[in-house]
Scaffold this motif. Sequence first.
Motif, PDB file in Angstrom:
ATOM      1  N   ASN A   1      55.735  12.098  77.386  1.00  0.00           N
ATOM      2  CA  ASN A   1      55.977  10.722  76.916  1.00  0.00           C
ATOM      3  C   ASN A   1      56.919   9.978  77.861  1.00  0.00           C
ATOM      4  O   ASN A   1      56.704   8.797  78.165  1.00  0.00           O
ATOM      5  CB  ASN A   1      56.552  10.726  75.503  1.00  0.00           C
ATOM      6  CG  ASN A   1      55.501  11.006  74.457  1.00  0.00           C
ATOM      7  OD1 ASN A   1      54.309  10.948  74.723  1.00  0.00           O
ATOM      8  ND2 ASN A   1      55.937  11.331  73.251  1.00  0.00           N
TER       9      ASN A   1
ATOM     10  N   SER B   1      55.141   9.061  80.989  1.00  0.00           N
ATOM     11  CA  SER B   1      54.247   7.933  80.705  1.00  0.00           C
ATOM     12  C   SER B   1      55.039   6.632  80.643  1.00  0.00           C
ATOM     13  O   SER B   1      54.612   5.596  81.177  1.00  0.00           O
ATOM     14  CB  SER B   1      53.519   8.186  79.389  1.00  0.00           C
ATOM     15  OG  SER B   1      52.776   7.069  79.013  1.00  0.00           O
ATOM     16  N   ASP B   2      56.203   6.671  79.981  1.00  0.00           N
ATOM     17  CA  ASP B   2      57.067   5.489  79.895  1.00  0.00           C
ATOM     18  C   ASP B   2      57.546   5.064  81.286  1.00  0.00           C
ATOM     19  O   ASP B   2      57.572   3.871  81.605  1.00  0.00           O
ATOM     20  CB  ASP B   2      58.279   5.764  78.996  1.00  0.00           C
ATOM     21  CG  ASP B   2      57.916   5.876  77.527  1.00  0.00           C
ATOM     22  OD1 ASP B   2      56.778   5.501  77.162  1.00  0.00           O
ATOM     23  OD2 ASP B   2      58.769   6.346  76.747  1.00  0.00           O
TER      24      ASP B   2
END
Length: 193
Positions: free
Chosen positions: A72, A75-76
């Motif tokens: 995550n 991805s951020d």
Amino acid sequence: MKNTADSSEKLFIKNFFEIIDRQLKVLKSRDVYANNHPKTQREIAHLSQLQNLLISFDNWNVHKSYDNIVANQESDILALREQIKALKSELKIATDLETTQFINIPKGGFLSLVDLIIQMEEVRLPSHKQLVFAEFQIVWVKMICKYFREDNKEIDFNRVRRYFPKERRNPGTRSSSIPTDQHLFEIKEIKRK
């Protein structure tokens, strides 16, 4: 629950989530052909709902595995890099027309310039359209403050603003008009034969 970084709240959510997760694994491993299967399915549904509710309060991502958290975050980071790239491009476009040079007005000529701009707003083309039009008078104020200097000094925003009221036809008490001794020029239409 309060939205704080209190470690006891984090610990509570972590332990509660682990208990729910363990019980869900137990219930899901039960025989689907057992007599109590409908009851098991209801318990799974209720615990899943409770788990989803608990996740909404999880500010520390205790319900996620380390790999999920890293994925995550990567991805951020990728999304933020794309956003930075787009913003840099927009900033470049926005600053291409910036200048460090200014148009200098000699001392005492400021009101004459303002008078000319006000006159320009009244000038009409042969089609009867205004030569220059600004929906909001503040545009003129910003233009003068940004691109002009008087005697090589910045021009005060509020000083300019009082000559460009929101409503020219109904200026109000906070606005000023150009003194007659500063009406040095007149913009006129050339009459052609």
